[in-house]
Scaffold this motif. Sequence first.
Motif, short mmCIF file in Angstrom:
data_model
loop_
_atom_site.label_atom_id
_atom_site.label_comp_id
_atom_site.label_asym_id
_atom_site.label_seq_id
_atom_site.Cartn_x
_atom_site.Cartn_y
_atom_site.Cartn_z
N ALA B 409 0.92 -1.15 0.07
CA ALA B 409 0.06 0.08 0.03
C ALA B 409 0.88 1.35 -0.03
O ALA B 409 0.46 2.33 -0.71
CB ALA B 409 -0.97 0.00 1.34
N ARG B 410 1.92 1.18 0.54
CA ARG B 410 2.77 2.32 0.82
C ARG B 410 3.36 2.69 -0.60
O ARG B 410 3.48 3.69 -0.96
CB ARG B 410 4.08 1.82 1.97
CG ARG B 410 5.27 3.05 2.15
CD ARG B 410 6.36 2.43 2.56
NE ARG B 410 6.80 1.59 1.70
CZ ARG B 410 7.44 0.41 2.07
NH1 ARG B 410 7.98 0.38 3.44
NH2 ARG B 410 8.12 -0.66 1.26
N ASP B 411 3.83 1.65 -1.21
CA ASP B 411 4.50 1.70 -2.56
C ASP B 411 3.80 2.29 -3.58
O ASP B 411 3.80 3.41 -4.52
CB ASP B 411 5.01 0.37 -3.22
CG ASP B 411 6.20 -0.29 -2.29
OD1 ASP B 411 6.69 0.89 -1.69
OD2 ASP B 411 6.55 -1.25 -2.16
N LEU B 412 2.39 1.64 -3.62
CA LEU B 412 1.21 2.32 -4.31
C LEU B 412 0.83 3.63 -4.01
O LEU B 412 0.68 4.71 -4.82
CB LEU B 412 -0.05 1.60 -4.33
CG LEU B 412 -0.01 0.01 -5.06
CD1 LEU B 412 -1.22 -0.65 -4.62
CD2 LEU B 412 0.16 0.02 -6.32
N ALA B 413 0.51 3.90 -2.65
CA ALA B 413 0.34 5.30 -2.27
C ALA B 413 1.40 6.36 -2.58
O ALA B 413 1.09 7.43 -3.10
CB ALA B 413 -0.07 5.37 -0.85
N ALA B 414 2.35 5.81 -2.44
CA ALA B 414 3.86 6.89 -2.61
C ALA B 414 3.68 7.71 -4.13
O ALA B 414 3.94 8.73 -4.18
CB ALA B 414 4.97 6.13 -2.39
N LYS B 415 3.35 7.03 -4.95
CA LYS B 415 3.25 7.52 -6.26
C LYS B 415 2.05 8.47 -6.38
O LYS B 415 2.31 9.48 -7.08
CB LYS B 415 3.02 6.22 -7.33
CG LYS B 415 4.21 5.26 -7.43
CD LYS B 415 3.87 4.15 -8.19
CE LYS B 415 5.10 3.14 -8.16
NZ LYS B 415 4.75 1.82 -8.79
N ALA B 416 0.84 8.07 -5.69
CA ALA B 416 -0.23 9.07 -6.06
C ALA B 416 -0.40 10.28 -4.70
O ALA B 416 -0.56 11.22 -5.31
CB ALA B 416 -1.56 8.12 -5.96
N GLU B 417 -0.08 9.67 -3.71
CA GLU B 417 -0.29 10.44 -2.62
C GLU B 417 0.94 10.43 -1.73
O GLU B 417 0.75 9.46 -0.77
CB GLU B 417 -1.49 10.01 -1.76
CG GLU B 417 -1.96 11.19 -0.68
CD GLU B 417 -2.35 12.59 -1.29
OE1 GLU B 417 -1.90 13.47 -0.75
OE2 GLU B 417 -3.18 12.56 -2.22
N GLY B 421 1.44 7.92 1.60
CA GLY B 421 2.59 6.85 1.82
C GLY B 421 3.41 7.00 2.96
O GLY B 421 3.73 5.93 3.62
N ALA B 422 3.83 8.16 3.42
CA ALA B 422 4.11 8.25 4.58
C ALA B 422 3.51 7.79 5.91
O ALA B 422 4.21 7.24 6.71
CB ALA B 422 4.73 10.00 4.81
#
Lengths: 122, 572
Positions: B409-417, B421-422
């Motif tokens: 989820a972190r990897d996916l979110a880091a790209k969009a948000e 991600g943090a």
Amino acid sequence: MEPSAAILIVDDHDGFRAFARAMLEAAGFTVAEASTGAEATTAAAAVRPRLVLLDIQLPDSDGFEVARRLSAQADSPVVVLTSTREASDYGGRIASSPAAAFLPKDQLSGAALRRFLPQDPG
Amino acid sequence: MSHRTGTALAAGAVTAIAFKVVVTVVPRPAPDVVWVITSSAIGLSFLAAGIAAWRRWPATRLCWLFSIAGYLWLLPNVGYLPYALTFTFAGLIVNAYTAALAHLALAWPTGRLRSPFERWLVVVLYGWNIGLSLGTAFFAPGCRTGCPSSLLLIHPSAAINDAIDAWSVPGSVLLTATVLAVVVRHWQQARGWSRHVLTPLVWIATAVVALSVVQTLNMNLTLPFSQFAIDDVAPLILILGPAMFVISTVLARTARGAVGAAIVDLEPGSSPGRLRDALALAVGDSTLQLAFRQPDGGFVDTTGQRLNPASPGRGRATTPLAGPDEAVLIHDETLAHEPQLVRLTASAASLALEHSRLQAEVQAQLEQVRASRARIVEAGDSERRRLERDLHDGAQQRLVTLSLALAMARDLAAKAEPGLGALIESASKEAREALTELRELARGIHPAVLTQAGLAGAIQALAERSPVPTTIAEVPRQRFPAAIEATAYFVVSEALANVAKHSQASSALVAVRTPPGRLVVTVSDDGAGGAAPGDGSGLRGLGDRVAAAGGVLCISSPPGSGTRLEADIPCP
């Protein structure tokens, strides 16, 4: 089982297999699965993976025994043992097994596995 | 025997003393002082032994036999009185005491003669002595000291008198030898307590017979002994009889004490065979048997021989013991003459058996407690293993899966948000820490490494995790029973934890040795020492844990010289 699979995940925990598969496929690996030691031996012979991520605690045998069987196969795959426990919980058994490495489950990632496949990153 | 008997015996003794005083004081000239002392000592010793026999063996006739011998010894003293009648009477019974002594010896120790032959022998002895005295009374020419003449004197003739003396020698020797032979035969046939009390009699009888032979020969031959020595001093040998009896009475008291001592000296849990041996030795009856009722109703002694207490055999008697064991003592029947000793022996045996039974019960209960404690510890270990496995299979797996999911989820979110991600990375970190803590918790509950790699691997893991540098001197690679491995592991684990917490040590050493039948775990350090077994619940609990496995925990911790902890555990 996909004939072109590069990584075989052997674990009796469905949830772990599902997330591990998703994570590794997202990292570019082709993934196959087995949930017992017997299935792992059969799948490895059929799929011929480059790497086997092998849980030590399996319902029919332990990962050390399966690693020995896999290593005895022709063109044997790289075996990486894994567990929710730490390596020290297995004393010297990991070091004396034919497995190439031990990776705690919570540290699984595509990058971590790729380190054990230096000849062919894909 | 009644109290009246005792009164009669005492009155007889007092009368005898008064009599002796009279026959000493009245005659002129007075009798020889040495002889007065000697004869008084001999006579009164027999009367005293009669009273002692009445007190010790009231069921026997020995009191009368002792007393009769004493009276027959003293009564001839009446001859010192200046009267012809008393002189004549004294002459008739002057040697009758020898028949009384023979009677006493033949009837020892029960006071009863054993056969018609012995009864005839006693009659002949009394008759022979009185008959010879009659011959002297008929023909002796009288004495030179002015004593009265015998009222029975028929024809004073030294020649006839000497002839009677000479011809009586073979008969006297034959009778004396017969008595001695019968006494020796009694001794040979006796067993156990009877033999015990007959042995001194044989020696005394031999001595008395020797005296008799010397006195007889002295009358007819010229022996190299003075008359004074033979007639006035040598008879003191007769005191041996009463003295022996008094000594044996004291020994009987000692025997009663010996029974108590034998029981006290018996080691706890001694076998019935040891008990029998101790009692047999204490009461002086080597034939003593201790027998127990069997489930089939019969009795078996301590050597496994079946026997029937209702018919213990000739010369044997049965004494039942109190208590639930339904045991009996079978002993020499003459031991019944020592009723106090028999009662004490029976009580002592009952007490010892009861003690053994109670000790066996306590031992059995202790074994049950030990086994139960070991089972409780094993059950605890088993439960700990199950808990650790459940944590591994359940919560730890879920936390691992959660960590993987959060990582994805972190990897996916880091790209969009990036902010999301943090946040997910923070959650992932929490999950990993929770997993680490759970691993420690699981390891504390039960070390998986012990199950996985045995004692060698588990101790290696402990040494590697110990904050104090720890060396493993030796650890066998083999596997041991799970309970023993767990006990040894917890010893090392607790000891190394103490080294880290309290010892201020710079290094520690662990060794596991396997001498035959044991597993010895040693943990030592070079720290401050001063630890005591009672310090803290950790060492106490460890001691309990080792004891539950049947082992012993020793701690040596002199101040300033480090601490050495050693667990010695039985290991099949």
